[in-house]
Each structure stands twice: as structure tokens, then as C-alpha cells.
Enzyme design. Sequence first.
Site, PDB file in Angstrom:
ATOM      1  N   ALA A  32      -0.114   5.942   5.154  1.00 54.92           N
ATOM      2  CA  ALA A  32       0.426   5.016   6.159  1.00 54.92           C
ATOM      3  C   ALA A  32       1.590   4.228   5.562  1.00 54.92           C
ATOM      4  CB  ALA A  32      -0.668   4.074   6.649  1.00 54.92           C
ATOM      5  N   GLY A  33       1.363   3.659   4.372  1.00 52.15           N
ATOM      6  CA  GLY A  33       2.394   2.845   3.742  1.00 52.15           C
ATOM      7  C   GLY A  33       3.640   3.659   3.431  1.00 52.15           C
TER       8      GLY A  33
ATOM      9  N   GLY B 247       0.827  -1.206   0.000  1.00 51.29           N
ATOM     10  CA  GLY B 247       0.000   0.000   0.000  1.00 51.29           C
ATOM     11  C   GLY B 247       0.858   1.251   0.000  1.00 51.29           C
TER      12      GLY B 247
ATOM     13  N   LEU C 221     -17.177  13.228  -1.567  1.00 49.33           N
ATOM     14  CA  LEU C 221     -17.133  13.989  -0.325  1.00 49.33           C
ATOM     15  C   LEU C 221     -17.119  15.500  -0.523  1.00 49.33           C
ATOM     16  CD1 LEU C 221     -16.808  13.341   2.756  1.00 49.33           C
ATOM     17  CD2 LEU C 221     -14.497  14.188   2.465  1.00 49.33           C
TER      18      LEU C 221
ATOM     19  N   ARG D   3     -19.397  13.595  13.499  1.00 47.99           N
ATOM     20  CA  ARG D   3     -20.043  13.144  12.267  1.00 47.99           C
ATOM     21  C   ARG D   3     -21.206  12.207  12.484  1.00 47.99           C
ATOM     22  NH1 ARG D   3     -14.480  12.379   8.871  1.00 47.99           N
ATOM     23  NH2 ARG D   3     -14.259  14.630   8.599  1.00 47.99           N
TER      24      ARG D   3
ATOM     25  N   PHE E 238     -12.803  21.937  13.114  1.00 45.56           N
ATOM     26  CA  PHE E 238     -13.374  20.699  12.598  1.00 45.56           C
ATOM     27  C   PHE E 238     -14.269  20.099  13.671  1.00 45.56           C
ATOM     28  CE2 PHE E 238     -12.737  18.057   8.843  1.00 45.56           C
ATOM     29  CZ  PHE E 238     -12.131  18.955   7.989  1.00 45.56           C
TER      30      PHE E 238
ATOM     31  N   THR F 213     -15.957  18.269   1.900  1.00 50.12           N
ATOM     32  CA  THR F 213     -15.227  18.268   3.167  1.00 50.12           C
ATOM     33  C   THR F 213     -15.994  18.929   4.314  1.00 50.12           C
ATOM     34  OG1 THR F 213     -13.267  19.043   4.320  1.00 50.12           O
ATOM     35  CG2 THR F 213     -13.958  20.366   2.476  1.00 50.12           C
ATOM     36  N   GLU F 214     -15.751  18.377   5.506  1.00 49.79           N
ATOM     37  CA  GLU F 214     -16.302  18.991   6.714  1.00 49.79           C
ATOM     38  C   GLU F 214     -15.751  20.412   6.872  1.00 49.79           C
ATOM     39  OE1 GLU F 214     -16.333  16.280  10.031  1.00 49.79           O
ATOM     40  OE2 GLU F 214     -15.898  17.937  11.368  1.00 49.79           O
TER      41      GLU F 214
ATOM     42  N   HIS G 238     -20.236   9.819   6.659  1.00 48.13           N
ATOM     43  CA  HIS G 238     -19.959  11.263   6.672  1.00 48.13           C
ATOM     44  C   HIS G 238     -21.236  11.982   6.264  1.00 48.13           C
ATOM     45  CE1 HIS G 238     -18.185  15.111   5.720  1.00 48.13           C
ATOM     46  NE2 HIS G 238     -17.003  14.696   6.124  1.00 48.13           N
TER      47      HIS G 238
ATOM     48  N   GLY H 224      -0.532   4.516   0.342  1.00 49.67           N
ATOM     49  CA  GLY H 224      -1.203   5.698   0.885  1.00 49.67           C
ATOM     50  C   GLY H 224      -0.272   6.320   1.926  1.00 49.67           C
TER      51      GLY H 224
ATOM     52  N   SER I 206      -7.592  11.162  11.094  1.00 50.38           N
ATOM     53  CA  SER I 206      -7.207   9.977  10.342  1.00 50.38           C
ATOM     54  C   SER I 206      -5.924  10.192   9.543  1.00 50.38           C
ATOM     55  CB  SER I 206      -8.358   9.597   9.433  1.00 50.38           C
ATOM     56  OG  SER I 206      -7.913   8.727   8.476  1.00 50.38           O
TER      57      SER I 206
ATOM     58  N   GLN J 239     -18.088   4.665   9.599  1.00 49.11           N
ATOM     59  CA  GLN J 239     -18.506   6.065   9.705  1.00 49.11           C
ATOM     60  C   GLN J 239     -19.226   6.533   8.442  1.00 49.11           C
ATOM     61  OE1 GLN J 239     -15.603   9.633   9.665  1.00 49.11           O
ATOM     62  NE2 GLN J 239     -16.459   9.548  11.720  1.00 49.11           N
TER      63      GLN J 239
ATOM     64  N   GLU K  64      -5.733   3.210   7.828  1.00 49.67           N
ATOM     65  CA  GLU K  64      -7.159   2.863   7.912  1.00 49.67           C
ATOM     66  C   GLU K  64      -7.421   1.360   7.947  1.00 49.67           C
ATOM     67  OE1 GLU K  64      -9.569   5.390   5.484  1.00 49.67           O
ATOM     68  OE2 GLU K  64     -11.364   4.199   5.871  1.00 49.67           O
TER      69      GLU K  64
ATOM     70  N   ARG L  77     -14.731   8.263  14.463  1.00 49.53           N
ATOM     71  CA  ARG L  77     -13.510   9.051  14.282  1.00 49.53           C
ATOM     72  C   ARG L  77     -13.833  10.529  14.148  1.00 49.53           C
ATOM     73  NH1 ARG L  77     -10.862  11.317   9.691  1.00 49.53           N
ATOM     74  NH2 ARG L  77     -12.283  10.374   8.206  1.00 49.53           N
TER      75      ARG L  77
ATOM     76  N   HIS M 107     -17.869   6.466   4.720  1.00 54.01           N
ATOM     77  CA  HIS M 107     -16.674   7.273   4.568  1.00 54.01           C
ATOM     78  C   HIS M 107     -15.434   6.646   5.169  1.00 54.01           C
ATOM     79  CE1 HIS M 107     -14.289  10.845   4.174  1.00 54.01           C
ATOM     80  NE2 HIS M 107     -14.165  11.002   5.478  1.00 54.01           N
TER      81      HIS M 107
HETATM   82  C1  LIG Z   1     -12.736  11.767   0.214  1.00 55.52           C
HETATM   83  C2  LIG Z   1     -12.010  11.597   1.511  1.00 55.52           C
HETATM   84  C3  LIG Z   1     -11.592  12.692   2.226  1.00 55.52           C
HETATM   85  C4  LIG Z   1     -10.916  12.537   3.437  1.00 55.52           C
HETATM   86  N1  LIG Z   1     -10.514  13.656   4.124  1.00 55.52           N
HETATM   87  C5  LIG Z   1      -9.823  13.504   5.274  1.00 55.52           C
HETATM   88  C6  LIG Z   1      -9.330  14.655   5.973  1.00 55.52           C
HETATM   89  O1  LIG Z   1      -9.473  15.792   5.543  1.00 55.52           O
HETATM   90  N2  LIG Z   1      -8.659  14.450   7.136  1.00 55.52           N
HETATM   91  C7  LIG Z   1      -8.445  13.199   7.645  1.00 55.52           C
HETATM   92  O2  LIG Z   1      -7.821  13.085   8.702  1.00 55.52           O
HETATM   93  N3  LIG Z   1      -8.880  12.101   6.980  1.00 55.52           N
HETATM   94  C8  LIG Z   1      -9.557  12.225   5.807  1.00 55.52           C
HETATM   95  N4  LIG Z   1      -9.988  11.110   5.148  1.00 55.52           N
HETATM   96  C9  LIG Z   1      -9.575   9.779   5.619  1.00 55.52           C
HETATM   97  C10 LIG Z   1      -8.114   9.553   5.247  1.00 55.52           C
HETATM   98  O3  LIG Z   1      -7.836  10.150   4.013  1.00 55.52           O
HETATM   99  C11 LIG Z   1      -7.779   8.076   5.152  1.00 55.52           C
HETATM  100  O4  LIG Z   1      -8.236   7.385   6.286  1.00 55.52           O
HETATM  101  C12 LIG Z   1      -6.268   7.868   5.050  1.00 55.52           C
HETATM  102  O5  LIG Z   1      -5.722   8.690   4.056  1.00 55.52           O
HETATM  103  C13 LIG Z   1      -5.985   6.413   4.762  1.00 55.52           C
HETATM  104  O6  LIG Z   1      -4.635   6.248   4.451  1.00 55.52           O
HETATM  105  P1  LIG Z   1      -4.058   4.805   4.236  1.00 55.52           P
HETATM  106  O7  LIG Z   1      -2.621   4.976   3.911  1.00 55.52           O
HETATM  107  O8  LIG Z   1      -4.413   3.954   5.386  1.00 55.52           O
HETATM  108  O9  LIG Z   1      -4.861   4.192   2.978  1.00 55.52           O
HETATM  109  P2  LIG Z   1      -5.036   4.677   1.425  1.00 55.52           P
HETATM  110  O10 LIG Z   1      -4.572   6.045   1.176  1.00 55.52           O
HETATM  111  O11 LIG Z   1      -6.442   4.340   1.065  1.00 55.52           O
HETATM  112  O12 LIG Z   1      -4.061   3.697   0.663  1.00 55.52           O
HETATM  113  C14 LIG Z   1      -4.305   2.320   0.534  1.00 55.52           C
HETATM  114  C15 LIG Z   1      -3.223   1.728  -0.345  1.00 55.52           C
HETATM  115  O13 LIG Z   1      -3.319   0.317  -0.309  1.00 55.52           O
HETATM  116  C16 LIG Z   1      -3.100  -0.197  -1.589  1.00 55.52           C
HETATM  117  N5  LIG Z   1      -3.740  -1.514  -1.658  1.00 55.52           N
HETATM  118  C17 LIG Z   1      -4.982  -1.859  -1.232  1.00 55.52           C
HETATM  119  N6  LIG Z   1      -5.200  -3.166  -1.472  1.00 55.52           N
HETATM  120  C18 LIG Z   1      -4.079  -3.652  -2.042  1.00 55.52           C
HETATM  121  C19 LIG Z   1      -3.693  -4.916  -2.529  1.00 55.52           C
HETATM  122  N7  LIG Z   1      -4.507  -5.967  -2.480  1.00 55.52           N
HETATM  123  N8  LIG Z   1      -2.468  -5.047  -3.076  1.00 55.52           N
HETATM  124  C20 LIG Z   1      -1.630  -3.999  -3.163  1.00 55.52           C
HETATM  125  N9  LIG Z   1      -1.942  -2.774  -2.713  1.00 55.52           N
HETATM  126  C21 LIG Z   1      -3.151  -2.609  -2.160  1.00 55.52           C
HETATM  127  C22 LIG Z   1      -3.665   0.835  -2.541  1.00 55.52           C
HETATM  128  O14 LIG Z   1      -3.051   0.735  -3.804  1.00 55.52           O
HETATM  129  C23 LIG Z   1      -3.291   2.130  -1.809  1.00 55.52           C
HETATM  130  O15 LIG Z   1      -2.006   2.531  -2.209  1.00 55.52           O
HETATM  131  C24 LIG Z   1     -10.667  11.242   3.942  1.00 55.52           C
HETATM  132  C25 LIG Z   1     -11.075  10.131   3.222  1.00 55.52           C
HETATM  133  C26 LIG Z   1     -11.768  10.298   2.037  1.00 55.52           C
HETATM  134  C27 LIG Z   1     -12.255   9.067   1.328  1.00 55.52           C
END
Ligand SMILES: Cc1cc2nc3c(=O)[nH]c(=O)nc-3n(C[C@H](O)[C@H](O)[C@H](O)COP(=O)(O)OP(=O)(O)OC[C@H]3O[C@@H](n4cnc5c(N)ncnc54)[C@H](O)[C@@H]3O)c2cc1C
Length: 579
Positions: A19-20, A15, A251, A285, A119, A253-254, A241, A17, A398, A239, A382, A393, A351
Amino acid sequence: MADRQLHKFDAVVIGSGLAGLRAAVSLSREYNTAVVTKVFPTRSHSGAAQGGIAASLGNIDDDNWEYHMFDTVKGSDYLGDQDAIEILVRQAPDVVYDLEHLGVPFSRTKDGLIAQRKFGGHTLNFGEKAALRACYSSDYTGHVLLHTLYENSLKNHIRFFSEFDVLDLIIEDDVCKGCVAWDIRNGGLHVFHARAVVMGTGGYGRAFKITSNAHANTGDGLGLVLRNGLPLQDLEFVQFHPTGLWKQGILVTEGARGEGGYLKNRDGERFMERYTPTLMELAPRDVVARSMQTEIDEGRGIDGKDYIHLDITHLGKERIMERLPQIHDLAFNFSGIDCFKEPIPIQPTAHYSMGGIPVDNGCHVVKNGKLERITGLYAAGECSCVSVHGANRLGTNSLLEATTFGRIAGRSARADLSNIDFSDLPKNPRARAQAEVDWFLKANGSRKVADIRADLQETMTARCGVFRNEADLKKQLDHVRELQEMFKEISIDDKGKVMNSDLMEAIELGHLLEFSEVIVSGALGRRESRGAHFRKDFPKRDDDNWLKHTLAWRKPGGGVEFDWRPVIITRFQPMERKY
Ligand SMILES: Cc1cc2nc3c(=O)[nH]c(=O)nc-3n(C[C@H](O)[C@H](O)[C@H](O)COP(=O)(O)OP(=O)(O)OC[C@H]3O[C@@H](n4cnc5c(N)ncnc54)[C@H](O)[C@@H]3O)c2cc1C
């Protein structure tokens, strides 16, 4: 196996995102690190985050981590583990400054400090008044965070395997030795042999019809964990939203309410006055989503339909374009609304996933309520449940969680790696994944993946959404099991191996069906209302019986098995959650 399909790295992160990438940046300082991701890194859902990232910097008002902790505990409806929450809020300022130093272009105050805005649920002095705590970059916060971390990843020579879908983890005798992934572009299974595997696979909003989540958010990580005999925690807490664009779920945004937007019903009434007169539109929320849904259910939606108005016209063009430009574009492009002049039609949208893969405070994946670890396996963001959000949350917590615990996962793995050697791979590590792919490529049944998915999403939203009750949940549990049976009769039209999106969608649907059963079973079992989980038949929180985390395993013959784990309470005893 051809050599080019076997890779060896000290650490593999699944992943890309926040976190990764945050974990990978940390690991790559010492170790040979790869990131395996099914979408191109900067297309991860984190990039869609708009509103901000919480930290009690106190740049504008007199804030501190204890206020932030109180709000997060209360927001979680007391289900959050307070030791983990303390780590989150205490590290928050350092995490944000660290991101600033990595190059994140935050919006600024007139004096050049990182700007902060309001927020929902974030307050000063233990609930006295709204706090300015969310650091942001216009309404592109997630986008700039993700791009900055990706640039740092390239600088640190991290190897990226983009468009590789991880199909299995290699775990033997409680030791994780790597993972197996399908190369989406070229076809073929690759084995990643590693000493540490960090999961950052994101959320699972795609189990629902109306969702703010990206198409890739199919909760694959949860499916991978379940099929390896490991539990999931608190999955019933999803959750919703309050402000998704009507019909689309995209979305709004809030931050739009943080900047002063109003919610109005068909009579033009700011109905939040009747629900939370102090915090109004900025209540947490779950509270706002339920208030909106009540207005809709009682016929006070706009024109009696299933939507409400979000009115930001009074903010004026200049402020909207400075603080909320993306909202202007989204409303215009997807709903044809000019938000300078007209209110935006909105409805609650699935959400965020509070539950996930259970981990300890060092992000080690655990196999039971005694917190016994799987060596070499970590999870953050997440997909994980640490649990800082408990039953609900707060906005902006997040992005903070993903970056804080992403960094912690990287640091834990770094510390552990000095004591973990490569262990031998099992004889045929890709056997299970190979059998799965072979089965799919031969599948010639009468059912379509798209039909089963649409059915699942529609019924999950209708029966396991903002409001829940026993009869609907029972019906949905039976239905999910029926859909699992139908899934055995699917056909895959594309039999090729290159860029086979049919195959990918089938694999994703397999995950959705597996963990949806856990969501519904958990919701059915939890006979109380807490945070985002609201049972109309049990409308009160029940601390005597339910102040505990749910752990759920998939039984080998089908069905879900449960155990429970106590909530960790350190500073704030559960109180009635009034706003
Ligand atoms: C529209 C929207 C707006 C948001 N706004 C906010 C905000 O303003 N403030 C806040 O705090 N939070 C917000 N959030 C929540 C927050 O963005 C997420 O919880 C956070 O970014 C998640 O990050 P992550 O790295 O865990 O996952 P993600 O960013 O979702 O990344 C997941 C990764 O996993 C990979 N992956 C998944 N399955 C596989 C697989 N089988 N094999 C290989 N790779 C895989 C994907 O390719 C991706 O790279 C929002 C969420 C959304 C949807």
C-alpha cells in the site's frame, strides 16, 4: 533541534508494504516524496504473501467484475461497503496489468497470458462454480510485487528512511502536518514536515499468540490514530486463516487447497463434506476455520490434539514444486514434514485485520461517521478500513486492496496537493513523542514487556478467537485493562539509544494494549455472528440491529466510546450466506 533531524517533503508515506509503496510511486511522479518505515522496505509483511492477487481477467474462464463483486459482497457477510467494493473489482484488471507493466513477473499460461488459479469464495455466475481468478507468481506473489514496487521507488528517486519508527502524527485543527519518528539505528527523534501523509502501516496479527503475521505487524498505525483522538472502524473483525502450521502459525497458503489439497480429521475423513459440500475446502476462510475448530473442539483433531491435517500428497512432487515450492520448504523447515509423503499439521491462525482506520473511497482519513476528513491525511492497505472486506476478507482480495487503494491514496493526495500549502508546525512537534521515549528509557518497574505481551497474546487467542462468548469477552476486557495497568510498571533494561530493541518492543506493546481493548469491546458489543466474528451465544446474523459499521474512540479517561455508521448497499441486498 539540529537541522538533520527536521525534514521537509511534499508527501510522507508511513510504511513500505504494497500500500505504502504503491502510493509513493504514484506521488513521486509529481511530488517530492519520502517513505518512513520501521523495517527495511522489502522486509514488509506484504513480501510474505504467497497465494495471489484477484482480478477478473478471464484468462482461463469466463469471468467478469460483477461476479467478483458478488463474491466479495457475499464473502464480507454483507458488511462491506458496495460502492468501495465496486471500485476495487472494476479497477482490478487495470491494477494487475499496471503491475505487470511495472515489471512484475507473473506466472503464465501456455499461451503466455497471466496464469490464474482458484481461491476460496471466488465463483463464476454468482456462486455457480469455483472461478480461476487469482493471478500469481508461483507461491511468491507478494515477494515479487513488493520487490518490483521497491525497484520502481528507487527509479523514481523516492527518499527512504528505513528503520525509523513513527511515534506520532502531527495533527492540529484537523490538518495533518507531518509525523515524528525515532531513528532506530542511531537514536533520536526526527520530525517530518509534510503537506500530505499517507499511512500504510499494515495489520495487527501480533495481538494474538498463533498468527501468520510478521513480528512488525503490531498495528502501530491504529495506536497513532487513537492517541490523536480519531476513531477506528470494525476492529472486532479479525480473520483466522484455517491453515497455519501447528504451533507456529506460519501460513500455508490457501493456494494449497486451491491446487486441490484436502483437509482431514483424525479418522482421515474429508470433514468439509459435512459443512460445505459444494465448495468443500474452498469455502470462505471464516467458514473453514470454524469447521476445523469444531472438529478440534469435538475431539476429532489429529490424535485428539488441537490440529488437523492438510494433505497435498496426491498432487505429486512435480506439481507441488512447480506451484507450491515455498510450502514444501516451510513444512520441512518448521515442522519437519515431507509434504510429498505426509500430511501437514495445521491449525487456525490470526491472519488478517478487516477493521482499521476509517477512510472514504478516496482514502482520506475521516474523523466520524459523517465522513468528515482530516486534511492531508490518507490511509490504505491493511491498516485502513474502506471497507471492502466487511466482516470477512476473501483470499487474494487484500493484495488487490493494498495496490488498488495504495494507488488511489497516491492519486487523491496528488490531486489535493495542488490546494494544500505547508502549514506551520506547532511549537514543539515532538514534545509528546519525546516525553514517551524519556519515560520508557527511565522505566525501572518490576514488570517485563515480554511477559505482558505473551499474556495478552495467549488470552486474546483463547477468549477473543475463532469462537467468542460474553463471559470470555468480559473477562478479557477486564484483563486487557489490568495489563494496561501493569504496563505502567515495566522496566526497560537497555537504557541506550542505538538499536534499542527493548525500547521498540515496549512502544509496540503500548499500541497492542491500546487497540486490543477496542477489539474486545467491539466483539462484546456486537451481539450477533457475522463473517469472522462468531458469538456462540448469538450464533445468527442480525441485520435488523447490526448491519452497521462500528466506530470506536478511546475515551480520554480510559475506556472505549462507540458510534455506528450505515453499510452502503448498492447492488446486492443481504441474503442468507449459504455455501
Ligand atoms: C503470510 C501471509 C500471506 C498472505 N498472502 C496473501 C495472498 O496471497 N493474497 C492476498 O491478497 N493477501 C495475502 N495476505 C495479506 C496481505 O499480504 C496484506 O494484507 C498486505 O500485503 C498488507 O499490505 P500493507 O502495505 O497494508 O502492509 P505491510 O506489507 O504489512 O506493510 C506495513 C508497513 O508499515 C511499516 N510500519 C508499521 N508500523 C510502523 C511505524 N510505527 N513506523 C514506521 N513504519 C511502520 C512497516 O515497516 C511496513 O513497511 C497475506 C498475509 C500474510 C501475513
